[in-house]
Design an enzyme around this catalytic site. Structure first.
Site, PDB file in Angstrom:
ATOM      1  N   THR A 148      -0.748   7.649  -0.870  1.00 30.29           N
ATOM      2  CA  THR A 148      -2.237   7.543  -1.417  1.00 30.29           C
ATOM      3  C   THR A 148      -3.065   6.598  -1.042  1.00 30.29           C
ATOM      4  OG1 THR A 148      -1.566   6.106  -3.136  1.00 30.29           O
ATOM      5  CG2 THR A 148      -1.144   7.932  -3.414  1.00 30.29           C
TER       6      THR A 148
ATOM      7  N   ARG B 221       1.069  -1.135   0.030  1.00 33.81           N
ATOM      8  CA  ARG B 221      -0.492  -0.051  -0.219  1.00 33.81           C
ATOM      9  C   ARG B 221       0.805   1.098   0.261  1.00 33.81           C
ATOM     10  NH1 ARG B 221      -4.612   0.825   4.144  1.00 33.81           N
ATOM     11  NH2 ARG B 221      -3.039   1.080   5.316  1.00 33.81           N
TER      12      ARG B 221
ATOM     13  N   ASP C 156      -0.084  -3.040  12.706  1.00 34.99           N
ATOM     14  CA  ASP C 156       0.805  -3.041  11.413  1.00 34.99           C
ATOM     15  C   ASP C 156       1.094  -4.380  10.851  1.00 34.99           C
ATOM     16  OD1 ASP C 156       2.232  -1.701   8.207  1.00 34.99           O
ATOM     17  OD2 ASP C 156       2.675  -3.450   8.873  1.00 34.99           O
TER      18      ASP C 156
ATOM     19  N   ASP D 264       4.878  -6.144   9.715  1.00 41.65           N
ATOM     20  CA  ASP D 264       5.264  -5.175  10.586  1.00 41.65           C
ATOM     21  C   ASP D 264       5.598  -6.440  12.092  1.00 41.65           C
ATOM     22  OD1 ASP D 264       6.859  -3.665   9.134  1.00 41.65           O
ATOM     23  OD2 ASP D 264       5.431  -1.540  10.097  1.00 41.65           O
TER      24      ASP D 264
HETATM   25  C1  PRP Z   1      -1.103  -4.844   4.589  1.00 44.85           C
HETATM   26  C2  PRP Z   1      -1.754  -5.394   4.554  1.00 44.85           C
HETATM   27  C3  PRP Z   1      -2.942  -5.906   2.942  1.00 44.85           C
HETATM   28  C4  PRP Z   1      -3.151  -4.093   3.150  1.00 44.85           C
HETATM   29  C5  PRP Z   1      -4.325  -3.818   3.019  1.00 44.85           C
HETATM   30  O1  PRP Z   1      -0.242  -4.301   3.698  1.00 44.85           O
HETATM   31  O2  PRP Z   1      -1.627  -7.355   4.887  1.00 44.85           O
HETATM   32  O3  PRP Z   1      -2.548  -6.268   2.025  1.00 44.85           O
HETATM   33  O4  PRP Z   1      -2.359  -3.822   4.165  1.00 44.85           O
HETATM   34  O5  PRP Z   1      -5.075  -2.985   3.318  1.00 44.85           O
HETATM   35  P1  PRP Z   1      -5.703  -2.034   2.053  1.00 44.85           P
HETATM   36  O6  PRP Z   1      -6.843  -2.933   2.106  1.00 44.85           O
HETATM   37  O7  PRP Z   1      -6.446  -1.052   2.656  1.00 44.85           O
HETATM   38  O8  PRP Z   1      -5.736  -2.364   0.834  1.00 44.85           O
HETATM   39  P2  PRP Z   1       1.025  -3.720   3.257  1.00 44.85           P
HETATM   40  O9  PRP Z   1       0.290  -2.965   2.033  1.00 44.85           O
HETATM   41  O10 PRP Z   1       0.972  -2.376   4.324  1.00 44.85           O
HETATM   42  O11 PRP Z   1       2.653  -4.310   3.499  1.00 44.85           O
HETATM   43  P3  PRP Z   1       3.078  -5.734   3.851  1.00 44.85           P
HETATM   44  O12 PRP Z   1       2.224  -7.018   3.716  1.00 44.85           O
HETATM   45  O13 PRP Z   1       4.247  -6.211   2.739  1.00 44.85           O
HETATM   46  O14 PRP Z   1       3.829  -5.282   5.300  1.00 44.85           O
HETATM   47  N1  URA Z   2      -2.272  -2.673   6.713  1.00 46.94           N
HETATM   48  C1  URA Z   2      -2.702  -3.418   8.158  1.00 46.94           C
HETATM   49  O1  URA Z   2      -1.329  -3.802   8.829  1.00 46.94           O
HETATM   50  N2  URA Z   2      -3.253  -2.895   9.275  1.00 46.94           N
HETATM   51  C2  URA Z   2      -4.101  -1.973   9.523  1.00 46.94           C
HETATM   52  O2  URA Z   2      -5.194  -1.279   9.737  1.00 46.94           O
HETATM   53  C3  URA Z   2      -4.571  -1.713   7.525  1.00 46.94           C
HETATM   54  C4  URA Z   2      -3.762  -1.875   6.248  1.00 46.94           C
END
Ligand code: PRP
Ligand code: URA
Length: 209
Positions: free
Chosen positions: A108, A104, A200, A203
């Site tokens: 944006t 994400r 997160d 993380d």
């Molecule tokens: C997080 C999560 C989803 C996304 C959800 O991933 O694991 O994939 O955000 O958010 P959305 O519904 O608003 O799209 P992130 O983009 O943080 O990536 P990561 O898994 O690599 O940490």
């Molecule tokens: N992605 C995450 O990991 N946590 C949230 O709460 C939203 C998006």
């Protein structure tokens, strides 16, 4: 319209409480996500079709059942979805695993696809898209679009926690996709985080910040 199922099994709810707790460290968080993923997989595979076969037991012939119908494909959305794969594979060890890499954009909040590698026969498989978080729904929506563009016909979505906004987007864009959750939370905050959520997921799984 796809159905939304909140899996309220007591073990899932109990473990989710520890997953949400900010005092839970990386090791325990990872173990709990793995365990909840397995429990959720157990619940959502209740409706898999069976067929009758005959086997010879040491005593006699027995009519008994095995899984019939389509084979399973797991599609974790990188990175956080990876934390749920092993738990599910313990129950469905023959499942194929495809990967969709999305992050994400922090400004944006739009998903950016950076990787995709799928089993060649996704059109013949029942796919379970896996991601702990369904927030705005952008990532799951894009991942499902990507899969459909490449021939996927049967897709379910499995997440630990969702916001109503994410559920609504997926239902609107993909009315054929059922959604399975451990919890449906209250809302998104101004940074697009689920409230109360768990923070997160990536993380917390991997100890990054
Ligand atoms: C997080 C999560 C989803 C996304 C959800 O991933 O694991 O994939 O955000 O958010 P959305 O519904 O608003 O799209 P992130 O983009 O943080 O990536 P990561 O898994 O690599 O940490
Ligand atoms: N992605 C995450 O990991 N946590 C949230 O709460 C939203 C998006």
């Amino acid at each position: 319209m796809g159905n939304v199922y909140v899996l309220d099994h007591p073990l899932i709810q109990h473990k989710l409480t520890y997953i949400r707790n900010k005092s839970t460290g990386t090791k325990e968080f990872r173990e709990l996500v793995d365990e909840v993923a397995a429990l959720m997989a157990f619940e959502i595979t209740r409706d898999l079709p069976l067929e009758e076969i005959t086997v010879e037991t040491p005593v006699t012939e027995a009519k008994t059942k095995i899984l019939a119908g389509k084979k399973i494909g797991l599609i974790p959305i990188l990175r956080a979805g990876l934390g749920m794969v092993d738990g599910i594979l313990r129950l469905i060890p023959a499942a194929r695993v495809g990967h969709v890499g999305l992050y994400r954009d922090p400004e944006t909040l739009k998903p950016v696809e950076y990787y995709i590698k799928l089993p060649s026969d996704i059109d013949e498989r029942e796919l379970i898209v896996i991601d702990p978080m369904l927030a705005t729904g952008g990532s799951a929506n894009d991942a499902i679009h990507s899969l459909k563009k490449r021939g996927a016909k049967q897709i379910r979505l499995m997440c630990l926690i969702a916001a109503p906004e994410g559920v609504e987007l997926v239902q609107q864009q993909h009315p054929d996709v059922d959604i399975y959750l451990a919890a449906l939370d209250e809302k998104l905050n101004e940074k697009g985080y689920i409230v109360p959520g768990l923070g997160d997921a990536g993380d917390r799984l991997y100890g990054t910040k």
